[in-house]
Design a protein around this motif. Structure first.
Motif, PDB file in Angstrom:
ATOM      1  N   GLN A 180       0.862  -1.288   0.044  1.00 47.95           N
ATOM      2  CA  GLN A 180       0.351  -0.047   0.070  1.00 47.95           C
ATOM      3  C   GLN A 180       1.015   1.253  -0.101  1.00 47.95           C
ATOM      4  OE1 GLN A 180      -3.696  -0.022   2.031  1.00 47.95           O
ATOM      5  NE2 GLN A 180      -2.881   1.697   3.417  1.00 47.95           N
ATOM      6  N   LYS A 181       1.436   1.519   1.036  1.00 53.42           N
ATOM      7  CA  LYS A 181       2.482   2.873   1.198  1.00 53.42           C
ATOM      8  C   LYS A 181       3.154   3.109   0.048  1.00 53.42           C
ATOM      9  CE  LYS A 181       1.935   3.182   6.105  1.00 53.42           C
ATOM     10  NZ  LYS A 181       2.561   2.977   7.501  1.00 53.42           N
ATOM     11  N   ASN A 182       4.055   2.068  -0.316  1.00 48.82           N
ATOM     12  CA  ASN A 182       5.108   2.076  -1.367  1.00 48.82           C
ATOM     13  C   ASN A 182       4.809   1.067  -2.479  1.00 48.82           C
ATOM     14  OD1 ASN A 182       7.571   3.975  -0.768  1.00 48.82           O
ATOM     15  ND2 ASN A 182       7.284   2.900   1.314  1.00 48.82           N
ATOM     16  N   PHE A 183       3.429   1.239  -2.598  1.00 44.48           N
ATOM     17  CA  PHE A 183       3.214   0.066  -3.828  1.00 44.48           C
ATOM     18  C   PHE A 183       3.918   0.476  -4.858  1.00 44.48           C
ATOM     19  CE2 PHE A 183       0.289   0.284  -7.427  1.00 44.48           C
ATOM     20  CZ  PHE A 183      -0.033  -1.184  -7.725  1.00 44.48           C
ATOM     21  N   ASP A 184       4.106   1.804  -5.235  1.00 43.90           N
ATOM     22  CA  ASP A 184       5.010   2.101  -6.716  1.00 43.90           C
ATOM     23  C   ASP A 184       6.251   1.368  -6.772  1.00 43.90           C
ATOM     24  OD1 ASP A 184       5.761   3.723  -4.421  1.00 43.90           O
ATOM     25  OD2 ASP A 184       6.687   4.970  -5.962  1.00 43.90           O
ATOM     26  N   HIS A 185       6.845   0.740  -5.628  1.00 41.54           N
ATOM     27  CA  HIS A 185       7.982  -0.137  -5.566  1.00 41.54           C
ATOM     28  C   HIS A 185       7.657  -1.670  -6.032  1.00 41.54           C
ATOM     29  CE1 HIS A 185      10.947   3.129  -3.805  1.00 41.54           C
ATOM     30  NE2 HIS A 185       9.848   3.593  -3.591  1.00 41.54           N
ATOM     31  N   PHE A 186       6.484  -1.963  -5.955  1.00 40.88           N
ATOM     32  CA  PHE A 186       6.083  -3.410  -5.965  1.00 40.88           C
ATOM     33  C   PHE A 186       4.637  -3.306  -6.871  1.00 40.88           C
ATOM     34  CE2 PHE A 186       8.762  -3.293  -2.129  1.00 40.88           C
ATOM     35  CZ  PHE A 186       9.599  -4.422  -2.585  1.00 40.88           C
ATOM     36  N   ASN A 187       4.631  -2.781  -8.123  1.00 44.80           N
ATOM     37  CA  ASN A 187       3.510  -2.512  -8.598  1.00 44.80           C
ATOM     38  C   ASN A 187       3.061  -3.773  -9.541  1.00 44.80           C
ATOM     39  OD1 ASN A 187       4.587  -1.783 -11.025  1.00 44.80           O
ATOM     40  ND2 ASN A 187       4.606   0.472 -10.412  1.00 44.80           N
ATOM     41  N   ALA A 188       3.834  -4.794  -9.881  1.00 43.24           N
ATOM     42  CA  ALA A 188       3.582  -5.986 -10.576  1.00 43.24           C
ATOM     43  C   ALA A 188       3.671  -6.997  -9.987  1.00 43.24           C
ATOM     44  CB  ALA A 188       4.874  -5.818 -11.944  1.00 43.24           C
ATOM     45  N   HIS A 189       3.255  -8.188 -10.396  1.00 39.79           N
ATOM     46  CA  HIS A 189       3.129  -9.417 -10.137  1.00 39.79           C
ATOM     47  C   HIS A 189       4.451 -10.356 -10.601  1.00 39.79           C
ATOM     48  CE1 HIS A 189      -1.317  -9.581  -9.342  1.00 39.79           C
ATOM     49  NE2 HIS A 189      -0.848  -9.576  -8.068  1.00 39.79           N
ATOM     50  N   PHE A 190       4.845  -9.965 -11.950  1.00 39.54           N
ATOM     51  CA  PHE A 190       5.951 -10.594 -12.585  1.00 39.54           C
ATOM     52  C   PHE A 190       6.737  -9.417 -13.264  1.00 39.54           C
ATOM     53  CE2 PHE A 190       2.240 -13.362 -12.754  1.00 39.54           C
ATOM     54  CZ  PHE A 190       2.603 -14.454 -11.777  1.00 39.54           C
ATOM     55  N   PRO A 191       7.999  -9.866 -13.981  1.00 36.43           N
ATOM     56  CA  PRO A 191       8.872  -8.873 -14.531  1.00 36.43           C
ATOM     57  C   PRO A 191       8.114  -9.161 -15.774  1.00 36.43           C
ATOM     58  CG  PRO A 191      10.158 -10.705 -13.663  1.00 36.43           C
ATOM     59  CD  PRO A 191       8.907 -11.236 -13.212  1.00 36.43           C
ATOM     60  N   PRO A 192       8.014  -7.962 -16.691  1.00 37.65           N
ATOM     61  CA  PRO A 192       7.553  -7.697 -18.174  1.00 37.65           C
ATOM     62  C   PRO A 192       8.040  -8.936 -18.884  1.00 37.65           C
ATOM     63  CG  PRO A 192       9.059  -6.019 -17.504  1.00 37.65           C
ATOM     64  CD  PRO A 192       8.983  -6.673 -16.483  1.00 37.65           C
ATOM     65  N   THR A 193       9.263  -9.385 -18.821  1.00 41.45           N
ATOM     66  CA  THR A 193       9.724 -10.441 -19.790  1.00 41.45           C
ATOM     67  C   THR A 193       9.302 -11.794 -19.356  1.00 41.45           C
ATOM     68  OG1 THR A 193      11.699 -10.414 -18.513  1.00 41.45           O
ATOM     69  CG2 THR A 193      11.868  -9.189 -20.416  1.00 41.45           C
ATOM     70  N   MET A 194       8.662 -12.037 -18.221  1.00 40.39           N
ATOM     71  CA  MET A 194       8.502 -13.140 -17.758  1.00 40.39           C
ATOM     72  C   MET A 194       7.167 -13.816 -18.355  1.00 40.39           C
ATOM     73  SD  MET A 194       8.449 -14.530 -13.929  1.00 40.39           S
ATOM     74  CE  MET A 194       8.521 -16.098 -13.468  1.00 40.39           C
TER      75      MET A 194
END
Length: 514
Positions: free
Chosen positions: A98-112
């Motif tokens: 929540q607070k620092n969501f912008d640091h963890f905004n994906a479930h997987f890397p885009p190439t995965m």
């Protein structure tokens, strides 16, 4: 030096280098000052998962408990040589989600994820996710759920007839098999406007293709599979292409037919066609722009066939299996507590009396005890035991100078939190009263996260709860369920599925209420 001595010397040197490299890679978290669970050569902390002897859910629960035992707020583990960050303190989990969501905004890397799934809301991150989430949010409002409820209700009548047939048989029933057919029909109808006929035909292609997508990617004992996982292999397999094409063709045919005949249905597909032709979701029945207000369409906002297929696929996959799993786990527990079954039955009868005997959307919302049962089921058996995240921007752990680097896999241990006696006393006990209105307020933030939390909280939450509640009401309104001896207790989780599932099935005996 003879050839044998030289060969031995080279082999010893290579083995020593490999061992040294292995030790170095397995020292990643130590070098950062993060507590790590002691890894094994090659396997890291994932021998059970990589060899197929343990489910991902069981492994994640084990990580959580071992780190909690060491009284740390976070730790590190290894999927073979791939580092995974595991936060166990609710405050840090809140900061990440929540607070620092912008640091963890994906479930997987885009190439995965390289298949059509790569365009789905679940798999994308960053700005594409924000845009798609904004576009899709209007499709899951309470108003849209109410719109789909009539279609859902029709399927509950078919479920009741199916259960009636089973109650006349002197044989146990595997509830997961029954319920996945029900949810397949519901999601097929509410999502695609298509009658899958899975409750009448267990061999339905719609159900088969969906189940295939959620099955094991490869034989987990294969060396190739272990090598892929060891070095961060792709999450989606190549053998999905036929299943993807099945859904893509079905989506194309549905769109063509509706556009040609200007068909309106109260379902998810109608909203997707609006995004295709208008670039936004509207409350009207139109699929093409009419009038000045909607005469201009922003080309960047419109959906193409792949976009629509991706969102429809994730709606179907997430909707049919998670709800079926939750209902089957609820029946597993309720079959052991006849008094709880009766309490739900009494509540349904009281609510129906207030609504002239008709199960409306508003009546469904009044089933508070039934919802408590579902909440407690999701606590004890969350569909996603381990919520994946990937660090999308270097993140400094609060109160430390430790940096989790961009690209690091992160595992949110939902099941571990849900079974932690500090947050839920006697966690193995099934107690819906934990979620009574007065007790629900006492639950510590970010210790109960069956649908995730923060901006990436499951968008289909309302639909999933509505479907699950309607299904349970249909099951329990006129039937009693008791556990059959074919159900293995204590249960073990299936090792080759993404969604937490009971190995061996949930077998019950069904009798009609007198």
């Amino acid at each position: 030096m003879d050839i044998i001595t030289l060969t031995i010397s080279i082999v010893v040197t290579l083995v020593s280098l490999i061992y040294a490299l292995s030790k170095w890679k397995h020292g990643y978290w130590k070098r950062k000052g993060v507590t790590q669970l002691e890894p094994e050569f090659f396997f890291g902390n994932s021998r059970g998962v990589l060899s197929g002897n343990m489910s991902i859910a069981e492994a994640a629960l084990g990580y959580y408990r071992k780190l909690r035992k060491q009284q740390v707020k976070y730790g590190g583990v290894y999927m073979s040589y791939t580092p995974n960050f595991v936060p166990v303190d609710p405050e840090i989990i809140k900061d990440i989600m929540q607070k620092n969501f912008d640091h963890f905004n994906a479930h997987f890397p885009p190439t995965m994820v390289t298949s059509i799934f790569g365009k789905s809301l679940f798999h994308i991150g960053g700005d594409p996710w924000r845009k798609t989430r904004k576009q899709l949010s209007p499709t899951f409002t309470s108003g849209k759920m109410k719109m789909m409820f009539e279609t859902l209700l029709e399927k509950t009548f078919v479920l009741e007839r199916l259960i009636d047939e089973y109650s006349n048989l002197d044989a146990p029933v595997n509830m997961k098999d029954v319920l996945v057919r029900f949810t397949s029909d519901v999601v097929g109808s509410c999502g695609f406007g298509i009658d899958c006929n899975a409750m009448k035909d267990p061999e339905s292609q719609f159900l088969k293709q969906g189940s295939f997508i959620l099955s094991a990617p490869e034989k987990k004992s294969s060396f190739l599979y272990m090598l892929k996982r060891a070095f961060g292999g792709r999450a989606i397999r190549k053998d999905l292409k036929p299943a993807e094409n099945f859904f893509k063709n079905m989506v194309q045919q549905t769109i063509d037919y509706r556009e040609k005949n200007n068909i309106y249905r109260k379902d998810f597909m109608h909203l997707m066609i609006q995004l295709k032709n208008r670039g936004l979701v509207s409350d009207d029945e139109q699929i093409f722009n009419k009038g000045d207000k909607l005469s201009k369409v922003n080309a960047k906002d419109v959906y193409n066939l792949d976009d629509i297929t991706a969102q429809c696929l994730i709606f179907f996959i997430a909707g049919f299996d998670t709800s079926a799993t939750t209902m089957s786990f609820a029946i597993l527990e309720l079959a052991q507590y006849p008094e709880m079954q009766q309490k739900i039955r009494d509540e349904v009868n009281e609510v129906l009396e207030r609504h002239n005997g008709k199960m409306t959307y508003e009546a469904m919302m009044e089933l508070t005890y039934t919802e408590q049962v579902i909440d407690e089921t999701l606590r004890k058996y969350p569909p996603l035991a381990n919520i994946p995240r990937v660090c999308t921007k270097d993140y400094t752990i609060p109160g430390t100078d430790i940096v989790v680097e961009k690209g690091t896999f992160t595992s949110i241990p939902a099941w571990g939190l849900h079974l932690d006696p500090e947050y839920f006393p006697e966690p193995e006990k099934f107690d819906p009263e934990r979620f009574s209105p007065e007790n629900k307020k006492k639950i510590k933030d970010f210790t109960y996260i069956p649908f995730g939390e923060g901006p990436r909280m499951c968008l289909g939450l309302r639909f999933g709860m509505m479907q699950t509640k309607a299904g349970l009401v249909s099951l329990l309104r006129n039937y009693n369920f008791s556990l059959n001896k074919k159900t293995p207790l204590p249960i073990k989780t299936q090792r080759d599925t993404v969604i937490t599932t009971v190995a061996g099935g949930i077998w019950v005996d069904i009798t009609r209420v007198e």
